[in-house]
Design an enzyme around this catalytic site. Sequence first.
Site, PDB file in Angstrom:
ATOM      1  N   GLU A  22     -50.832  77.365  17.926  1.00 55.71           N
ATOM      2  CA  GLU A  22     -50.854  75.915  18.141  1.00 55.71           C
ATOM      3  C   GLU A  22     -49.671  75.565  19.015  1.00 55.71           C
ATOM      4  OE1 GLU A  22     -52.536  74.467  13.787  1.00 55.71           O
ATOM      5  OE2 GLU A  22     -50.708  73.559  14.579  1.00 55.71           O
ATOM      6  N   ASP A  38     -44.150  63.683  12.285  1.00 61.83           N
ATOM      7  CA  ASP A  38     -43.283  64.858  12.221  1.00 61.83           C
ATOM      8  C   ASP A  38     -41.933  64.577  11.590  1.00 61.83           C
ATOM      9  OD1 ASP A  38     -44.693  67.149  13.441  1.00 61.83           O
ATOM     10  OD2 ASP A  38     -44.941  65.726  15.087  1.00 61.83           O
ATOM     11  N   TYR A  94     -58.022  71.884   9.095  1.00 58.63           N
ATOM     12  CA  TYR A  94     -56.589  71.999   8.827  1.00 58.63           C
ATOM     13  C   TYR A  94     -56.302  71.167   7.583  1.00 58.63           C
ATOM     14  CZ  TYR A  94     -51.538  71.819  10.066  1.00 58.63           C
ATOM     15  OH  TYR A  94     -50.169  71.914  10.092  1.00 58.63           O
TER      16      TYR A  94
END
Lengths: 403, 262
Positions: free
Chosen positions: B41, B52, B167
Amino acid sequence: MNNRSNSLRTGPDERGHFGQFGGRYVAETLMPLILDLEREYRAAQADNEFRAEFEHLLKHYVGRPSPLWLAERLTEELGGAKIYLKREDLNHTGAHKINNCIGQILLAKRMGKTKIIAETGAGQHGVATATVAALFGLPCTIFMGAVDVARQQPNVFRMKLLGAEVVAVESGARTLKDAMNEALRHWVANVHDTFYIIGTVAGPHPYPELVRDFQSVIGEEARAQILEAEGRLPDMLIAPVGGGSNAIGLFHPFLDDEGVEIVGVEAAGEGLDGKHAASLAGGKPGILHGNKTYLLQDEDGQITEAHSISAGLDYPGIGPEHSWLHDIGRVRYEPVTDAEALASFQKLTKLEGIIPALESAHAIAAAERIAPTLGKDKIIIVNCSGRGDKDIFTVAEALGVKL
Amino acid sequence: MTRFESAFTKGPALVAFITAGDGDTAANLDALVAGGADVIELGMPFTDPMADGPAIQKANLRSLAKGTTTADIFAQAAAFRQRHPDTPLVLMGYANPMTVRGSEWFAAECAKAGVDGVICVDIPSEEDAELGPALRAAGVDLIRLATPTTDAARLPDVLNGAGGFLYYVSVAGITGLQQAAQTSIEDAVTRLKAATDLPVAVGFGVRTPEQAAAIAKVADGVVVGSAFVDIIAEHGEQAAPHLEAFTRTLADAIHGAKEIAA
Ligand SMILES: Cc1ncc(COP(=O)(O)O)c(C=O)c1O
């Protein structure tokens, strides 16, 4: 309402879009909560008790209705249209921000959330949020860019006095957009018990809609007040636009009145060819903070820094409904520079004995530009969205005065 | 068989994330593959990485400070594809850089560069029209995220139009901080695998070979990001040998977990 399809007041659609703008661009973790919030908001809208509690607090706690003041000396000086000021500066905590905070904390209570978070730039929304959190006895965390913490010390201290924890955000450019990023990060990790009180008509659907609805009290009152004072609707509305909550609050109840011209004022900072915060004049559509809207960005879609002397307008985006109103041409958006706002700040203070917020001074500056071009029989309502006490340090510095 | 299919049929896969333009990207990517990563990735840096934690935020800013552009990232991807014809490559990032020139443009560039899949953090299934149709038309998989808050009612929508692998973001939170309890991961993977034939990879908060091995016993893949990014933060342009060594410990743990389980 008959003729609904021709109304400009029915948006957003059921997916939260105003034309191509708005929507729900959030991480999957937040999506179920956003859907929950929407369900709860629909239920609250249909609940007379919710409405009654909101109105009670606006009247007895915020001090509404705010007056509509005919600014005679300013009108005379400009020699054109009659200028009325919608006095949001007289609200408790000194700006329109509290209207929205009251509405959202009632939603938080309805949803059983026990913690409050918010982002703030200048600290006005932070103070308003800390205020309602104190009133409802809920713990509150305010995210504020470290740069803003340094330049808005009085508001930081106010928030702390009100019992809020102020987190200085050190990421990115350390201003409002980074505070919003950090609030979203905190929210993602605490969705189970935390309500995020967003301070403007931005963020994922349903925030732009519900913030607008809570702020629409400004326009509803102004409409009734001008009808009483003049027996007719105004010819023009003018309001400053950061994210756009005070502006949409004034504009929305008038959107379907074709005879009312509407002007939003963007912060042009040092000028449109220098550093500025005018997302419509200098940006293009993109996706940030949960919605699609005009953004200041480079060709790769990286967000660029906004600049305005007014911390409340210092944001690289704008609420999605404004982007739509801009594209369809219903609202005209005009830039006003730091220097123009600074001059109008002083002019209004001297002529009317009203110290406006620097944000509001942008709208006054636009009125100064436009009013002389209109006849004396015309009427303009300008949103005086807040008071300028918070700005005296900034203004003193800009004027080279040591306090 | 697609690159994803072959990567995941060999047994539990190590999915390794780094940020494009942070350090020597080509050398770092080669090190991940040499160390045994099965899927790569590559993060597209963004000024406002809302999902994040501090480690990847800083990596984004380091990369942008060096002037990394979208064109640079596609050049790195295309060069990777030349050097590693079989390793699946995913671009991961945020909506604005992906859609700024139009989703068709982005999808076409992905296809041209040999990118197999795309993860867009801030486009949930509700906004699929923004990117999904263009990617699918270009033959690029849109990899969707499922989270602890994705309930049974939403899951079919999340899976609709999804490709490559699913995911599973194992914690409600941002990258790089907490780790989820093993039992909650096991429950979630069981639930997800009952709903889809796509391989299920689990990520967020995975930092050690031990954690990775435990997850690999139940999932088809383990995603590790911040731990790699920390190595790049420490070693800068000279990170490759350190990345390779760390990748090997993770890959051994993950690949070994399958043999014990089998
Ligand atoms: C007095 C005042 N006016 C305007 C604004 C700009 O926000 P909005 O555009 O959401 O009204 C702010 C924001 O802090 C403010 O304090």
